[in-house]
Design a protein around this motif. Structure first.
Motif, PDB file in Angstrom:
ATOM      1  N   PRO A 111      45.094  16.230  40.982  1.00 15.29           N
ATOM      2  CA  PRO A 111      44.903  17.597  40.844  1.00 15.29           C
ATOM      3  C   PRO A 111      46.278  18.231  41.477  1.00 15.29           C
ATOM      4  N   THR A 112      46.797  19.184  40.519  1.00 19.15           N
ATOM      5  CA  THR A 112      47.908  19.860  40.962  1.00 19.15           C
ATOM      6  C   THR A 112      47.587  21.393  40.887  1.00 19.15           C
ATOM      7  N   ILE A 113      48.268  22.218  41.587  1.00 17.49           N
ATOM      8  CA  ILE A 113      48.092  23.798  41.477  1.00 17.49           C
ATOM      9  C   ILE A 113      48.472  24.217  40.145  1.00 17.49           C
ATOM     10  N   LYS A 114      47.203  25.065  39.724  1.00 13.62           N
ATOM     11  CA  LYS A 114      47.507  25.635  38.423  1.00 13.62           C
ATOM     12  C   LYS A 114      47.719  27.363  38.550  1.00 13.62           C
ATOM     13  N   ARG A 115      47.062  27.913  39.470  1.00 13.93           N
ATOM     14  CA  ARG A 115      47.224  29.355  39.432  1.00 13.93           C
ATOM     15  C   ARG A 115      46.840  29.710  40.834  1.00 13.93           C
ATOM     16  N   ARG A 116      47.697  30.868  41.138  1.00 16.47           N
ATOM     17  CA  ARG A 116      47.577  31.581  42.675  1.00 16.47           C
ATOM     18  C   ARG A 116      47.488  32.812  42.482  1.00 16.47           C
ATOM     19  N   VAL A 117      46.276  33.539  42.702  1.00 21.81           N
ATOM     20  CA  VAL A 117      45.868  34.907  42.702  1.00 21.81           C
ATOM     21  C   VAL A 117      45.605  35.593  43.759  1.00 21.81           C
ATOM     22  N   ALA A 118      46.539  36.722  44.442  1.00 22.19           N
ATOM     23  CA  ALA A 118      46.126  37.471  45.413  1.00 22.19           C
ATOM     24  C   ALA A 118      45.262  38.596  45.073  1.00 22.19           C
ATOM     25  N   SER A 119      44.144  39.164  45.980  1.00 22.04           N
ATOM     26  CA  SER A 119      43.405  40.172  45.906  1.00 22.04           C
ATOM     27  C   SER A 119      43.175  40.605  47.297  1.00 22.04           C
ATOM     28  N   VAL A 120      42.546  42.208  47.314  1.00 20.36           N
ATOM     29  CA  VAL A 120      42.497  42.551  48.693  1.00 20.36           C
ATOM     30  C   VAL A 120      41.042  42.701  48.881  1.00 20.36           C
ATOM     31  N   ILE A 121      40.761  41.967  50.237  1.00 21.68           N
ATOM     32  CA  ILE A 121      39.135  42.311  50.563  1.00 21.68           C
ATOM     33  C   ILE A 121      39.108  43.796  51.037  1.00 21.68           C
ATOM     34  N   PRO A 122      38.050  44.132  50.531  1.00 18.97           N
ATOM     35  CA  PRO A 122      37.561  45.759  50.555  1.00 18.97           C
ATOM     36  C   PRO A 122      37.299  45.729  52.238  1.00 18.97           C
ATOM     37  N   SER A 123      37.294  46.991  52.785  1.00 21.71           N
ATOM     38  CA  SER A 123      36.842  47.401  53.789  1.00 21.71           C
ATOM     39  C   SER A 123      35.405  46.822  54.343  1.00 21.71           C
ATOM     40  N   GLY A 124      35.384  46.349  55.275  1.00 18.84           N
ATOM     41  CA  GLY A 124      33.945  45.924  55.913  1.00 18.84           C
ATOM     42  C   GLY A 124      33.572  44.393  55.238  1.00 18.84           C
ATOM     43  N   GLY A 125      34.496  43.970  54.492  1.00 20.45           N
ATOM     44  CA  GLY A 125      34.441  42.614  53.873  1.00 20.45           C
ATOM     45  C   GLY A 125      34.203  41.473  54.956  1.00 20.45           C
ATOM     46  N   ASN A 126      33.522  40.561  54.858  1.00 18.47           N
ATOM     47  CA  ASN A 126      33.617  39.476  55.600  1.00 18.47           C
ATOM     48  C   ASN A 126      34.124  38.220  55.078  1.00 18.47           C
ATOM     49  N   ASP A 127      35.159  38.256  54.278  1.00 20.49           N
ATOM     50  CA  ASP A 127      35.793  37.188  53.678  1.00 20.49           C
ATOM     51  C   ASP A 127      36.313  36.198  54.889  1.00 20.49           C
ATOM     52  N   LYS A 128      36.786  36.981  55.954  1.00 18.83           N
ATOM     53  CA  LYS A 128      37.291  36.095  56.936  1.00 18.83           C
ATOM     54  C   LYS A 128      36.637  35.028  57.484  1.00 18.83           C
ATOM     55  N   LEU A 129      35.165  35.263  57.496  1.00 24.25           N
ATOM     56  CA  LEU A 129      34.307  34.386  57.811  1.00 24.25           C
ATOM     57  C   LEU A 129      33.617  33.549  56.807  1.00 24.25           C
TER      58      LEU A 129
END
Length: 632
Positions: A111-129
């Protein structure tokens, strides 16, 4: 967590060091079955040499892309339950990531890298965990500052051409596609404790061919035929780097709950009563695996427990993974030892135990005798190479494709594509109402005759019965997993000695040697219309060419099929489990081949027969004769 895991050798060789633990290079086959690459086979149960991978942990300050590539490279290692790979994950993602034995095998460099997309985690989001928050589409990350990084989630997609997939139990459900399909997987990467870490990962392992070769081994699970008379091997891939504890416990769980693969759904069955559960872990001490079971098995009769013991020993035998190999099994039921009646008080069951020997897979009827037709239309029986032929019946000329039932009570021939049967010794052939255009005949162990041709496949009783017409045979193919140009027309079919599996040739631009399992419908519930017999195809198959198609087939023991090429010279022995095929030096002008375990091969030309007792190409003249056939 049920540890079924396994497989990965360095996805990116720069990210992992390969250590040869013992000798053992994995070779690429020049052609053959199933997977377009070889994996080591357990054979008689011996542990095989393997390549151990030493993955690297993430470096300080690595980018989101590097983190994904590092993870893909590291999850090959099963040391410490994939400890290093989990260092690339957030704690929540590590808890959720349980790939077991499931894997996707990519062609080429992987497998190789096909795409990289950045987005913003909304306030209060728990993506870091955990990576569960939804990004806000109205906000985009700005400066690459620590604060911006803390609010940014990257979704990185990898992909490539997929050649095979394995389910969580290690059974392949798609292999060797001649035209590989594309597949992508996405990872979410977030900032965690000042470093980029993966908050969401696909619940499967992503492998390259070399990684799969180095990290997997073919083993057999063993299940019973529908009549619970003998065991049938069911090939699975297991990780070489799994610990012995993980391996034996995973295999026992698969015996308790049979995988939903090609041999399930009525073709085979487990002897473990429904509701049986495993108590504690399987332990191995001094080569003996102790298995403690509870639940429904406590109420099962002794005969069932004997069958369970045989299933356990057949499946676990040879499981070593660098430790002392399993050589025997002790079954406990709710903590109490089970002692089979004929075990002379010994709860430890080895390969010499009566319960084990009573249910071993069938290799075919013993002996070296065979049948053939001479130029005058006489059916003869010969006790082996050099023995004097004995006349059996005068059936006339123009007959071919002789097939003899395993118990030698019946025989069948084709004449101008029509099916004829007779009781052994009878000169009177019965024309069967099965149609025409047949090209292949085979008996099963229940004295049913299978006739196959490009337009029809049927199963017949040994002798004609009132209102007992042929049963139609339906072959269930995988539309996306066949050789290019496959037409679905069956030109050759042979039933295995166990009566559960078949080998068949499907014609096409690239003729296909396939393997399948027989599922017989309950005719008593079919009403006035007879229900068809179903053959469920295995994911293991071989793609030939028009120049090297498959002219004749014969089972050789319980695990192998010998195929004659269309060139009338090439002979190849194919393992049904998808292992590496073995070429057999042939002879020119061969029209058919028949094989028998411990008796060897018989090849026939237009006017002569040749016997190879060892299946190594050591051909001995066996006199004049047509359509030689071993019983079965």
């Amino acid at each position: 967590m049920r540890s079924r895991g396994s497989r990965r050798v360095a996805a990116a060789l720069g990210a992992a060091a390969v250590l040869a633990v013992t000798a053992g290079c994995v070779s690429m086959p020049t052609g053959g079955p199933v997977l377009p690459y070889a994996v080591s086979s357990s054979g008689n149960g011996q542990a095989q040499p393997y390549m151990q991978i030493i993955p690297r942990a993430p470096f300080h300050g690595e980018s989101p892309t590097d983190i994904v590539l590092g993870f893909v490279a590291a999850n090959v290692s099963f040391v410490g339950k994939q400890r290093v790979a989990r260092e690339y994950l957030t704690p929540a993602a590590s808890h959720e990531w349980q790939p077991g034995w499931s894997a996707t095998v990519f062609g080429g460099s992987g497998p190789t890298i096909k795409r990289r997309v950045a987005s913003v985690i909304p306030s209060g989001g728990n993506d870091k965990l955990s990576g569960t928050a939804t990004p806000s589409p109205s906000r985009r990350p700005s400066a690459a500052s620590p604060r911006a990084d803390a609010n940014t989630r990257y979704t990185i997609t990898v992909g490539g051409k997929v050649d095979a997939r394995l389910t969580s139990t290690g059974t392949p459900y798609a292999v060797a596609r001649p035209k590989p399909i594309g597949q992508t997987y996405s990872f979410d990467v977030v900032m965690y404790n000042g470093e980029w870490r993966i908050s969401r990962a696909p619940n499967t392992l992503l492998l390259t061919h070399p990684e799969f070769e180095a990290d997997y081994q073919l083993r057999n699970l063993y299940f019973f035929d529908p009549g619970l008379q003998h065991l049938v091997p069911d090939p699975v891939y297991v990780p070489l780097q799994a610990t012995q504890e993980d391996l034996v416990n995973g295999l026992v769980q698969d015996l308790i709950t049979q995988p939903a693969d090609w041999l399930a759904n009525g073709a085979s069955q487990t002897a473990f009563p429904k509701g049986t559960r495993q108590i504690g872990k399987v332990t191995v001490d001094g080569g003996t695996a102790s298995v403690n079971l509870g639940g429904a098995i406590a109420r099962a009769p002794t005969a069932v427990k004997e069958q369970v013991s045989a299933q356990l020993l057949s499946t676990l035998k040879g499981a070593g993974q660098g430790a002392q190999e399993v050589k025997s099994v002790a079954l406990y039921v709710n903590g109490s030892q089970f002692i089979p009646p004929d075990a002379q008080g010994n709860p430890v069951q080895g390969i010499q135990s009566p319960a084990y020997r009573a249910y071993q897979p069938l290799n075919g009827s013993p002996g070296k005798d065979f049948y053939y037709i001479d130029s005058h239309g006489e059916l003869l029986h010969q006790g082996g190479l050099g023995a004097k032929p004995v006349p059996v019946a005068r059936i006339g000329t123009g007959n071919r494709a002789l097939a003899v039932s395993p118990d030698e009570q019946y025989f069948a021939v084709l004449r101008d594509g029509a099916v004829y049967t007779a009781v052994m010794g009878s000169d009177k052939l019965s024309l069967r109402n099965a149609g025409a255009g047949f090209t292949s005949l085979s008996w099963d162990l229940n004295d049913n005759l299978w006739a196959a041709g490009p337009t029809n496949v049927v199963m017949l009783t040994a002798t004609p019965k009132p209102n007992g017409g042929p049963l139609q045979v339906v072959v269930a193919t995988y539309p996306s997993d066949t050789c290019p140009g496959t037409t679905g027309a069956i030109t050759q079919l042979r039933v295995a000695p166990d009566g559960v599996r078949v080998a068949l040739v499907i014609s096409g631009q690239q003729p296909m040697l396939a393997f399948g399992a027989i599922v017989t419908q309950d005719q008593s519930r079919a009403g006035q219309q007879q229900a068809p017999v179903r053959v469920s195809l295995s994911p293991f198959y071989v793609c030939g060419t028009m120049a090297a198609a498959f002219r004749s087939l014969s089972w050789y023991g319980s695990d192998n099929v010998v195929a004659l090429g269309q060139d009338s010279t090439t002979l190849t022995e194919y393992p049904v489990n998808g292992g590496t095929p073995t070429p057999i030096p042939g002879k020119g002008g061969v029209l058919s081949v028949t094989a028998r375990w411990r008796a060897g091969l018989i090849a026939s030309t237009a006017n002569a027969m040749f016997i190879d007792p060892s299946a190594t190409g050591a051909w001995n003249p066996a006199g004049a004769g047509l359509s030689p056939a071993y019983p079965g």
